[in-house]
Design a protein around this motif. Structure first.
Motif, mmCIF file in Angstrom:
data_model
loop_
_atom_site.group_PDB
_atom_site.id
_atom_site.type_symbol
_atom_site.label_atom_id
_atom_site.label_comp_id
_atom_site.label_asym_id
_atom_site.label_seq_id
_atom_site.Cartn_x
_atom_site.Cartn_y
_atom_site.Cartn_z
ATOM 1 N N GLU A 105 29.325 48.258 33.744
ATOM 2 C CA GLU A 105 29.362 49.120 34.926
ATOM 3 C C GLU A 105 29.103 50.578 34.546
ATOM 4 O O GLU A 105 28.390 51.295 35.241
ATOM 5 N N MET A 130 24.117 39.525 39.528
ATOM 6 C CA MET A 130 25.038 38.659 38.799
ATOM 7 C C MET A 130 26.386 38.619 39.522
ATOM 8 O O MET A 130 26.871 39.660 39.951
ATOM 9 N N THR A 131 26.940 37.451 39.551
ATOM 10 C CA THR A 131 28.281 37.339 40.125
ATOM 11 C C THR A 131 29.288 37.785 39.078
ATOM 12 O O THR A 131 28.958 37.919 37.889
ATOM 13 N N LYS A 132 30.543 37.971 39.517
ATOM 14 C CA LYS A 132 31.581 38.409 38.566
ATOM 15 C C LYS A 132 31.790 37.376 37.472
ATOM 16 O O LYS A 132 31.987 37.721 36.308
ATOM 17 N N ALA A 133 31.720 36.111 37.835
ATOM 18 C CA ALA A 133 31.921 35.041 36.854
ATOM 19 C C ALA A 133 30.794 35.059 35.822
ATOM 20 O O ALA A 133 31.043 34.938 34.613
ATOM 21 N N GLU A 134 29.549 35.209 36.290
ATOM 22 C CA GLU A 134 28.412 35.254 35.362
ATOM 23 C C GLU A 134 28.498 36.477 34.467
ATOM 24 O O GLU A 134 28.200 36.399 33.276
ATOM 25 N N LEU A 135 28.902 37.603 35.059
ATOM 26 C CA LEU A 135 29.030 38.838 34.285
ATOM 27 C C LEU A 135 30.102 38.685 33.214
ATOM 28 O O LEU A 135 29.902 39.063 32.057
ATOM 29 N N SER A 136 31.240 38.091 33.591
ATOM 30 C CA SER A 136 32.320 37.883 32.625
ATOM 31 C C SER A 136 31.878 36.964 31.493
ATOM 32 O O SER A 136 32.163 37.221 30.322
#
Length: 90
Positions: A21, A1-7
């Motif tokens: 995390e 997952m990218t940071k944007a998707e995770l957010s």
């Protein structure tokens, strides 16, 4: 997952990325502990197997000695019955 998707996922489910995390780290740490425990279990099993073989070998040796002793005792009793008691004076 990218940071944007995770957010986006975290906002959607009311979580913080730090929680994800932390969970990931805990999970990876648990797996590492599990691997180490499995390694220790294999080592312990190997040691126990060696010990078992050694004990079985010792038991066989003692059983043979006992069988021999019983045979000698039986023969001495038969000899005494045939020729009479052994005289210590003669």
């Amino acid at each position: 997952m990218t940071k944007a998707e995770l957010s986006e996922y975290c906002r959607k489910h009311g979580l913080y990325p730090e929680q994800i995390e932390a969970w990931k780290t805990a999970c990876m740490g648990a797996n590492a502990k599990s691997d180490e425990q499995a390694r220790r279990n294999r080592k312990t099993a190997k040691t126990e197997k060696k010990r078992g073989k050694k004990l079985e070998s010792e038991l066989r040796r003692k059983e043979k000695a006992l069988t021999e002793t019983v045979a000698l005792l039986t023969l001495s009793k038969k000899a005494e019955a045939i020729w009479g008691p052994k005289d210590e004076d003669e």
